[in-house]
Scaffold this active site. Structure first.
Site, PDB file in Angstrom:
ATOM      1  N   GLU A 157      -3.832  -3.458   4.362  1.00 48.17           N
ATOM      2  CA  GLU A 157      -4.247  -2.158   3.843  1.00 48.17           C
ATOM      3  C   GLU A 157      -4.526  -2.306   2.366  1.00 48.17           C
ATOM      4  O   GLU A 157      -3.635  -2.606   1.581  1.00 48.17           O
ATOM      5  CB  GLU A 157      -3.138  -1.136   4.039  1.00 48.17           C
ATOM      6  CG  GLU A 157      -2.939  -0.756   5.484  1.00 48.17           C
ATOM      7  CD  GLU A 157      -1.669   0.031   5.668  1.00 48.17           C
ATOM      8  OE1 GLU A 157      -1.236   0.704   4.719  1.00 48.17           O
ATOM      9  OE2 GLU A 157      -1.104  -0.056   6.755  1.00 48.17           O
ATOM     10  N   ASP A 178       3.397   8.874  -2.714  1.00 49.15           N
ATOM     11  CA  ASP A 178       3.937   7.578  -3.090  1.00 49.15           C
ATOM     12  C   ASP A 178       5.082   7.667  -4.080  1.00 49.15           C
ATOM     13  O   ASP A 178       5.102   8.524  -4.962  1.00 49.15           O
ATOM     14  CB  ASP A 178       2.814   6.708  -3.671  1.00 49.15           C
ATOM     15  CG  ASP A 178       1.883   6.215  -2.575  1.00 49.15           C
ATOM     16  OD1 ASP A 178       2.374   5.520  -1.677  1.00 49.15           O
ATOM     17  OD2 ASP A 178       0.689   6.564  -2.605  1.00 49.15           O
TER      18      ASP A 178
END
Ligand SMILES: Cc1ncc(COP(=O)(O)O)c(C=O)c1O
Lengths: 393, 255
Positions: B45, B56
């Protein structure tokens, strides 16, 4: 054309809920419940009672005689500055804390820039005995010390946001991350008409008390419920949303939004989103925002911390795009001058955010018989240091 | 057949690695990808950095900030990846937030991905409803699989819905958390992994968030088809740059 939200959570093409799946259950729970809860007679009763007894509503609609004489028009100031905690922000936090209680939440989080919304949130958490965590950019913590102290006195925990540019947008990111980490027991009290649907609509509805009062107060003083103009400053846009709300669909009432131009539109230090921004996604909502051509959100600037946000709420993006509201950019200098003028003419020290709205009178001429209502969103106490430094007081 | 679908048919547990493009150095992208493939990683990814990565934790935030400072942009990434299919065969997925993709133009972005040989996209803040309504046809036109996330809070009904729209795998977020939380998996996670396995979904599941070592990799892949490591790998990159990637991967899979 409607200027209010549609049943999919959009104002025209703006709005929606662009959120990671982790937030879906929280936001969906709110979406499914907020209108139902707000419609409960018990909820309304409690909300109205707190606004009256605790916040001090209705806030006066004051005919500013000397200011009116100076600009040769009829100016009414909607005195949100007289609310408990000194700004319109508390209308929303009272509403949302009651919502949080109805949803069984025990922990409250919020973001804050200047600290006004943080203080308003800490206040209602103290009132209800709920845990309160406020995220604030590390840079803002350093420049807004009195509000940090207030939040602490009110029992809140202030957590510095140290990511990105360490200001309001990053504090908002941190609050959202906290919500991802605490999906079950926590309610996020957003401070403006921003964020994923249903936040912009919910916050607008809680702030709508402002225009509701304007209607009957104007009737008493002017014999009519409608002004010719409503003026408000727009950071995220909650005081403007409240002041516009009951006039949105009535195009005889002209809406004016004052945006922060900072040191000037072309200076590279500005927060005038309608001019400098374009369409994109910010904090879970499709709206107008300031960004690079690659879609990275940029850091705005304004002397007024409350207007120092790189986006505007989706309602305002729609009002701008459709031309329903006229957006006017006001520089730091123009705002500061207008703020000082209100002090001298009316004996009212305004918040610098509100001073941006006041500066409209130098930009635009109104007719002598026009009834112009201006949302005086907050008082200037929190800005004293900025005023002192700016005017060498 | 799409490389992702092909990979999913292999009779093994899959290891997928996330890294932020442009970190630690702007031009590390291709080196990292090549090294990961050589080390036996099954899927990669590639993170397109964003200024405001909502989902995140601190590690990926910091790597994103640094990558942007280094000069990473969508155009730069596409240039770096231009010839990637000459040397790399495993599935490549771009993971990025929606706003940069929207500014590039969703169709232009998809077209570019197809030209390069990208197999799928993970866009955490593009909700499935909006995808279905506005972007599904574009992604399908360019043969890009869009990967959706589920979490421990996602209702059974919604999981079925996501499964019905998905074509590839389901990204199973291990716990109610942003990325980079590595406190290990307890009883709660194990039960969640079992619960999802018992749903017998059409799409295999790959677990992400909180996988940092051999132990968490094995726990996560007991029921699921594979696992994704992000923050822990970024920490490795911070320490060693592009050196020692094979050693790092080896101690995860212990193969
Ligand atoms: C007094 C005052 N006015 C206006 C604003 C801007 O917020 P909004 O645009 O949501 O009304 C703030 C924000 O802190 C404020 O404190």
């Amino acid at each position: 054309m409607s200027y209010n939200i549609n049943n999919k959570g959009y104002y025209g093409e703006f709005g929606g809920a662009f959120i990671p799946e982790m937030l879906y259950p929280n936001v969906e729970e709110l979406r499914q419940n907020y209108l139902k809860v707000m419609a409960e007679p018990e909820f309304q009763k409690e909300f109205d009672k707190l606004l009256k007894d605790y916040v001090g509503r209705p806030s006066p609609l004051y005919f500013a005689k000397r200011l009116s004489a100076k600009y040769n028009t009829k100016i009414y100031l909607k005195r949100e500055d007289l609310n408990h905690t000194g700004a319109h922000k508390i209308n929303n936090t009272i509403g949302q804390i009651l919502m949080a209680k109805r949803l069984g939440k025990q922990r409250i989080i919020a973001e804050t820039g200047a600290g006004q919304h943080g203080v308003a949130t800490a206040t209602v958490c103290a009132l209800m005995g709920l845990e309160c965590i406020v995220y604030m950019g590390e840079i803002d913590i350093a420049r807004q010390a009195p509000n940090v102290a207030r939040m602490k006195m009110l029992g809140a925990t202030v957590i510095p946001a140290v990511s990105g540019s360490k200001t309001l947008k990053d504090a908002t990111n941190e609050a959202i991350r906290d919500w991802i980490n605490n999906p079950v027991d926590t309610h996020y009290i957003i401070g403006s008409v921003v964020g994923p649907h249903p936040y912009p609509d919910m916050v607008a509805r809680f702030q709508a008390v402002v225009s509701k009062e304007i209607q009957w107060q104007l009737k008493e003083q002017e014999g009519k419920t409608k002004p010719d103009y409503v003026i408000a400053c727009v950071g995220g846009g909650s005081n403007a949303a409240g002041a516009y709300y009951h006039f949105l669909e009535d195009t005889n009432v002209k809406l004016i939004a004052a945006e922060a131009a900072g040191k000037g539109i072309q200076s590279g230090e500005s927060a005038a989103t309608s001019v400098l921004g374009n369409e994109g996604i910010i904090h879970g909502s499709k709206s107008l925002l300031m960004q690079t051509k690659d879609g990275q959100i940029t850091e705005p600037y304004s002397i007024s911390a409350g207007l120092d946000y790189p986006g505007i709420g989706p309602m305002h993006a729609h009002l701008y795009k459709t031309g329903r509201a006229e957006f006017i950019s006001i520089t730091d200098d123009e705002a500061m001058k207008a703020g000082l003028e209100l002090c001298k003419l009316e004996g009212i020290i305004p918040a610098i955010e509100s001073s941006h709205a006041l500066a409209i009178f130098e930009q635009k001429t109104f007719k002598p018989n026009d009834v112009v209502v201006l949302s005086l969103s907050g008082r200037g106490d929190k800005d004293l240091e900025t005023y002192i430094n700016y005017f060498n007081l | 057949m799409n490389r992702i679908n092909q990979k999913l048919q292999e009779d093994k547990k899959l290891l997928s690695i996330y890294f932020t493009a442009g970190y630690p150095e702007l031009d590390n992208t291709v080196t990292i990808i090549q090294n990961l493939e050589k080390s036996g990683v099954d899927m990669i990814e590639i993170g397109l950095p964003f200024s405001d990565p909502l989902a995140d934790g601190p590690t990926i935030q910091a790597s994103s900030t640094q990558a942007l400072k280094n000069g990473m942009t969508t155009d730069v990434l596409f240039k770096q990846l231009k010839d990637i299919r000459k040397s790399v065969n495993i599935p490549l997925i771009i993971m990025g937030y929606f706003n940069p993709i929207l500014q590039y133009g969703v169709e232009a972005f998809s077209k570019k991905c197809a030209e390069i040989g990208i197999d799928g996209l993970i866009i955490p803040d593009l909700p499935i409803e909006v995808y279905n309504e506005a972007y599904k046809t574009v992604f399908e036109k360019y043969k890009l699989l869009n990967i959706f996330l589920i979490t421990p809070q996602t209702s059974g009904e919604r999981i079925r819905f996501i499964d019905s729209v998905s074509n590839g795998f389901i990204y199973m977020v291990s716990s109610a958390s942003v990325t980079g939380n590595s406190s290990g998996f307890g009883e709660e996670q194990t039960q969640y992994f079992k619960r999802i396995a018992n749903m017998k979904l059409k799409n295999p599941q790959i677990v992400g968030f909180g996988i940092s070592d051999n132990k968490t990799f094995l726990q996560a892949t007991q029921d699921a088809k594979g696992a994704i490591i992000g923050s822990a790998f970024i920490k490795h990159l911070s320490k060693f740059g592009t050196n020692k990637i094979p050693e790092y991967i080896k101690q995860i899979t212990k193969l």
